[in-house]
Structure formats: C-alpha cells, structure tokens
Design a protein around this motif. Sequence first.
Motif, mmCIF file in Angstrom:
data_model
loop_
_atom_site.group_PDB
_atom_site.id
_atom_site.type_symbol
_atom_site.label_atom_id
_atom_site.label_comp_id
_atom_site.label_asym_id
_atom_site.label_seq_id
_atom_site.Cartn_x
_atom_site.Cartn_y
_atom_site.Cartn_z
ATOM 1 N N PRO A 124 62.525 51.371 23.156
ATOM 2 C CA PRO A 124 61.835 52.516 23.766
ATOM 3 C C PRO A 124 60.375 52.601 23.327
ATOM 4 O O PRO A 124 59.507 53.000 24.098
ATOM 5 N N GLU A 125 60.093 52.196 22.097
ATOM 6 C CA GLU A 125 58.714 52.208 21.596
ATOM 7 C C GLU A 125 57.838 51.248 22.409
ATOM 8 O O GLU A 125 56.727 51.599 22.817
ATOM 9 N N PHE A 126 58.346 50.046 22.666
ATOM 10 C CA PHE A 126 57.605 49.084 23.473
ATOM 11 C C PHE A 126 57.365 49.637 24.874
ATOM 12 O O PHE A 126 56.269 49.515 25.418
ATOM 13 N N LYS A 127 58.372 50.268 25.443
ATOM 14 C CA LYS A 127 58.241 50.822 26.794
ATOM 15 C C LYS A 127 57.139 51.872 26.840
ATOM 16 O O LYS A 127 56.328 51.893 27.774
ATOM 17 N N LEU A 128 57.081 52.742 25.835
ATOM 18 C CA LEU A 128 56.034 53.763 25.803
ATOM 19 C C LEU A 128 54.648 53.142 25.637
ATOM 20 O O LEU A 128 53.687 53.585 26.265
ATOM 21 N N TYR A 129 54.525 52.113 24.792
ATOM 22 C CA TYR A 129 53.241 51.418 24.660
ATOM 23 C C TYR A 129 52.827 50.790 25.989
ATOM 24 O O TYR A 129 51.660 50.817 26.367
ATOM 25 N N LEU A 130 53.772 50.220 26.694
ATOM 26 C CA LEU A 130 53.496 49.601 27.990
ATOM 27 C C LEU A 130 53.014 50.649 29.001
ATOM 28 O O LEU A 130 52.037 50.418 29.723
ATOM 29 N N ILE A 131 53.659 51.795 29.035
ATOM 30 C CA ILE A 131 53.254 52.877 29.940
ATOM 31 C C ILE A 131 51.859 53.369 29.599
ATOM 32 O O ILE A 131 51.008 53.546 30.480
ATOM 33 N N LYS A 132 51.593 53.589 28.310
ATOM 34 C CA LYS A 132 50.270 54.069 27.887
ATOM 35 C C LYS A 132 49.179 53.060 28.235
ATOM 36 O O LYS A 132 48.092 53.425 28.686
ATOM 37 N N GLU A 133 49.454 51.781 28.024
ATOM 38 C CA GLU A 133 48.457 50.751 28.344
ATOM 39 C C GLU A 133 48.208 50.700 29.854
ATOM 40 O O GLU A 133 47.063 50.566 30.297
ATOM 41 N N PHE A 134 49.249 50.821 30.651
ATOM 42 C CA PHE A 134 49.097 50.844 32.098
ATOM 43 C C PHE A 134 48.220 52.024 32.526
ATOM 44 O O PHE A 134 47.302 51.869 33.333
ATOM 45 N N GLU A 135 48.500 53.199 31.972
ATOM 46 C CA GLU A 135 47.704 54.382 32.308
ATOM 47 C C GLU A 135 46.246 54.201 31.910
ATOM 48 O O GLU A 135 45.338 54.564 32.653
ATOM 49 N N ARG A 136 46.013 53.615 30.730
ATOM 50 C CA ARG A 136 44.641 53.376 30.274
ATOM 51 C C ARG A 136 43.906 52.442 31.226
ATOM 52 O O ARG A 136 42.764 52.702 31.617
ATOM 53 N N LEU A 137 44.553 51.378 31.628
ATOM 54 C CA LEU A 137 43.925 50.417 32.535
ATOM 55 C C LEU A 137 43.651 51.030 33.911
ATOM 56 O O LEU A 137 42.617 50.747 34.523
ATOM 57 N N LYS A 138 44.573 51.861 34.417
ATOM 58 C CA LYS A 138 44.349 52.501 35.717
ATOM 59 C C LYS A 138 43.188 53.484 35.654
ATOM 60 O O LYS A 138 42.399 53.574 36.599
ATOM 61 N N LYS A 139 43.043 54.212 34.550
ATOM 62 C CA LYS A 139 41.905 55.123 34.398
ATOM 63 C C LYS A 139 40.602 54.341 34.368
ATOM 64 O O LYS A 139 39.618 54.720 35.002
ATOM 65 N N LYS A 140 40.608 53.240 33.624
ATOM 66 C CA LYS A 140 39.411 52.396 33.534
ATOM 67 C C LYS A 140 39.064 51.829 34.912
ATOM 68 O O LYS A 140 37.906 51.808 35.305
ATOM 69 N N GLU A 141 40.082 51.398 35.634
ATOM 70 C CA GLU A 141 39.879 50.838 36.969
ATOM 71 C C GLU A 141 39.317 51.889 37.928
ATOM 72 O O GLU A 141 38.387 51.614 38.676
ATOM 73 N N SER A 142 39.853 53.098 37.898
ATOM 74 C CA SER A 142 39.363 54.128 38.811
ATOM 75 C C SER A 142 37.934 54.527 38.460
ATOM 76 O O SER A 142 37.119 54.787 39.344
ATOM 77 N N TYR A 143 37.616 54.563 37.179
ATOM 78 C CA TYR A 143 36.245 54.862 36.760
ATOM 79 C C TYR A 143 35.296 53.771 37.249
ATOM 80 O O TYR A 143 34.216 54.054 37.752
ATOM 81 N N GLN A 144 35.735 52.518 37.143
ATOM 82 C CA GLN A 144 34.904 51.395 37.591
ATOM 83 C C GLN A 144 34.680 51.472 39.100
ATOM 84 O O GLN A 144 33.572 51.262 39.575
ATOM 85 N N TYR A 145 35.723 51.788 39.870
ATOM 86 C CA TYR A 145 35.573 51.908 41.320
ATOM 87 C C TYR A 145 34.641 53.059 41.678
ATOM 88 O O TYR A 145 33.888 52.980 42.629
#
Length: 126
Positions: free
Chosen positions: A81-102
């Motif tokens: 479950p810890e890995f899953k939460l890290y994966l979700i957080k990293e995905f959210e971080r990358l999507k925020k970065k991507e939307s800011y870049q766009y």
Amino acid sequence: MRNKETISFLGVWEELNNENFKLVEFDQFKNEAGRHAFTMSSQKWIRETNSIGIISKSGKYGGGSFARSDIAFEFASWISPEFKLYLIKEFERLKKKESYQYEIEWHANRILSKLNYVVHTDAIKN
C-alpha cells in the motif's frame, strides 16, 4: 497468478498491447481462475496465450520472471500500500507539472500570435 483479478489484468494489458494475444485461451484461464484446482505459472501463461507482457527465463543465474513496467507497477501496488500511495502522489505531481507547462505554452502562443499580428499589420501599413 492464480487470482482471477490478476489474470483479468494481464489479459486486458495484452489485449491493449499485443495484437497476437490468444483471446480464446485467455477466456478459458479467466473462467478457471480463482478455483482451488487452477494453477498458473508465468511460463504457462506466456506459452498458452502468446503473452509479451511477462518474460520468464529459466536458469540459476539470470533466471526469473520479469514484467513490463506498467504490469510491475500494478503488482507492486497490490503488494505494498505504501508503494501504491507513492505512485499516486508521483502521478499527481507530474500531472500538475504538465498542466502548468501547458498553461505557460498556451500563454506564450497567445503572446506570439498577438506579436505576429502586430508585425503583420505594421508591414501592411508600411
């Protein structure tokens, strides 16, 4: 690999990524999965369904079962479950970065198009 959800996940992954995947054999495994008598190994899965998502090598050194990264992420998220939460957080971080870049690119494109309009208008006037 005896779990019905595991077989279903692998089958969907193969349907999306493998045009030579044997759907008839997959359906048979999916129907049998979860029963006490059902057994599955990675080598049997590969051999029977023509799978490309999992690789299985025999041997003392370098042997083992390996999976494509998206399959490995899914298996790891089931185990930890810890890995899953890290994966979700990293995905959210990358999507925020991507939307800011766009957003920056969109503003830059608007500024450039306005500048291009001004230059073009001034050239016509001259």
